[in-house]
Design an enzyme around this catalytic site. Structure first.
Site, PDB file in Angstrom:
ATOM      1  N   SER A  91      35.088  30.422  31.191  1.00 49.86           N
ATOM      2  CA  SER A  91      35.344  30.749  29.785  1.00 49.86           C
ATOM      3  C   SER A  91      36.779  30.440  29.368  1.00 49.86           C
ATOM      4  CB  SER A  91      35.020  32.224  29.511  1.00 49.86           C
ATOM      5  OG  SER A  91      35.732  33.062  30.389  1.00 49.86           O
ATOM      6  N   GLY A 109      40.989  28.917  31.050  1.00 52.24           N
ATOM      7  CA  GLY A 109      41.815  28.463  32.172  1.00 52.24           C
ATOM      8  C   GLY A 109      41.315  27.238  32.888  1.00 52.24           C
ATOM      9  N   ILE A 110      41.476  27.243  34.210  1.00 47.89           N
ATOM     10  CA  ILE A 110      41.131  26.079  35.030  1.00 47.89           C
ATOM     11  C   ILE A 110      39.643  25.762  34.962  1.00 47.89           C
ATOM     12  CG2 ILE A 110      40.973  25.270  37.414  1.00 47.89           C
ATOM     13  CD1 ILE A 110      43.697  26.683  37.900  1.00 47.89           C
ATOM     14  N   ASP A 156      27.857  37.885  35.849  1.00 54.17           N
ATOM     15  CA  ASP A 156      28.791  38.562  36.747  1.00 54.17           C
ATOM     16  C   ASP A 156      28.413  38.124  38.150  1.00 54.17           C
ATOM     17  OD1 ASP A 156      30.177  40.278  38.429  1.00 54.17           O
ATOM     18  OD2 ASP A 156      29.847  42.053  37.194  1.00 54.17           O
ATOM     19  N   TYR A 195      44.588  40.655  48.354  1.00 51.24           N
ATOM     20  CA  TYR A 195      44.319  39.433  47.582  1.00 51.24           C
ATOM     21  C   TYR A 195      44.212  38.227  48.506  1.00 51.24           C
ATOM     22  CZ  TYR A 195      45.005  35.488  44.396  1.00 51.24           C
ATOM     23  OH  TYR A 195      44.874  34.294  43.717  1.00 51.24           O
TER      24      TYR A 195
END
Length: 282
Positions: free
Chosen positions: A19, A21-22, A74, A168
């Site tokens: 949706s 950005g990259i 999702d 992360y």
């Protein structure tokens, strides 16, 4: 191939987290060839803090010359991923390329990482990547030049990449370990599995976690990653698998020398992205 030139024309590209950005940039680049792009992401309603929805991205993709299908998804949900893949196949007849771009980020040390954030990153990054690949695989195996591309870093066991944000790092490396294993698993079946990562920070909404606008001045636009992704995805799958590509290296191999066009602020020194060791610098 069209007239001997690499192209994604007529190919169906399933992109998670597309949706903005990259992910969106890769979709728009593929659309310029005339590709079918499945925009699979959670963003259905506009958010002033996080611009872009699956519908606005699909509109941009169609304006660029492709066909788009916006699918709310999702990737932590087995059912939603199965539904999204089924819709893609029903609409376009198959899936040629999967881009595992969706990612969750939370940069904090061990004591400061809530388990809810830990679970989110593992669920989206590592599990989501595995799930989407598993679900798309039966269709990829039928494709002419099937590719899976993870937006994940080269694997390194240097403690410096773990110490500041171990949760992360584990989640992102989970995506890269999928590349390591799946590339070898699927090599004889002709499905390419590669990773792609930017050499510099990329000016996207996620960059707000790394310093926002000030950091963006020392970064590049998402188009450099999109152009590198296009170069990888148009290569023969059986001759291009198991690689941990850096965007700039891919484009240099394609003959590009001038990267100023991608600079957010030309002339400013560039900031190296996370997980890029000095030894990988060009």
């Amino acid at each position: 191939m069209l007239g001997g030139m690499p192209t994604l024309k007529g190919k169906t590209i399933f992109i998670t987290g597309a949706s903005r950005g990259i992910g969106k940039a890769i979709g728009v680049r593929a659309a310029r060839d005339g590709a079918n792009v499945v925009v699979a992401a959670k963003s259905k309603v506009a958010n002033p803090k996080l611009p872009g929805t699956i519908y606005s991205a699909a509109e941009e993709i169609e304006q660029a010359g492709g066909k788009a299908l916006a699918v709310p998804c999702d990737i932590r949900s087995d059912e939603e991923v199965a539904r999204a893949v089924a819709q893609a196949v029903e609409r376009f007849g198959g899936i040629d390329v999967l881009v595992n771009n969706a990612s969750a980020i939370f940069l904090a040390d061990t004591a400061s990482t809530p388990m809810k954030r830990y679970d989110l990153m593992q669920g989206v990054n590592a599990r989501g990547t595995f799930l989407c690949t598993q679900t798309c695989l039966p269709h990829l195996l039928k494709a002419e030049n099937p590719h899976v591309l993870m937006l994940s870093p080269p694997l390194s066991l240097r403690p410096r990449w773990f110490a500041p944000h171990v949760a992360y790092t584990m989640a992102k490396y989970g995506m890269s370990m999928c590349v390591l294993g799946m590339a070898e698993e699927l090599r004889e079946r002709g499905v390419a599995v590669n990773a792609l990562w930017p050499r510099t920070v990329i000016a996207t909404a996620a960059l707000n976690l790394l310093g926002g606008d000030e950091t963006a001045q020392h970064g590049r636009t998402a188009e450099i990653v999109a152009d590198a992704a296009w170069a990888v995805l148009t290569r023969p799958a059986r001759q291009c698998t198991g690689n941990f590509f850096i965007d700039e290296d891919v484009l240099r191999a394609e003959g590009m020398q001038d990267f100023e066009r991608y600079a957010v602020k030309p002339g400013e020194p560039l900031m190296r992205d996370l997980f890029v060791d000095e030894a990988r610098e060009g």
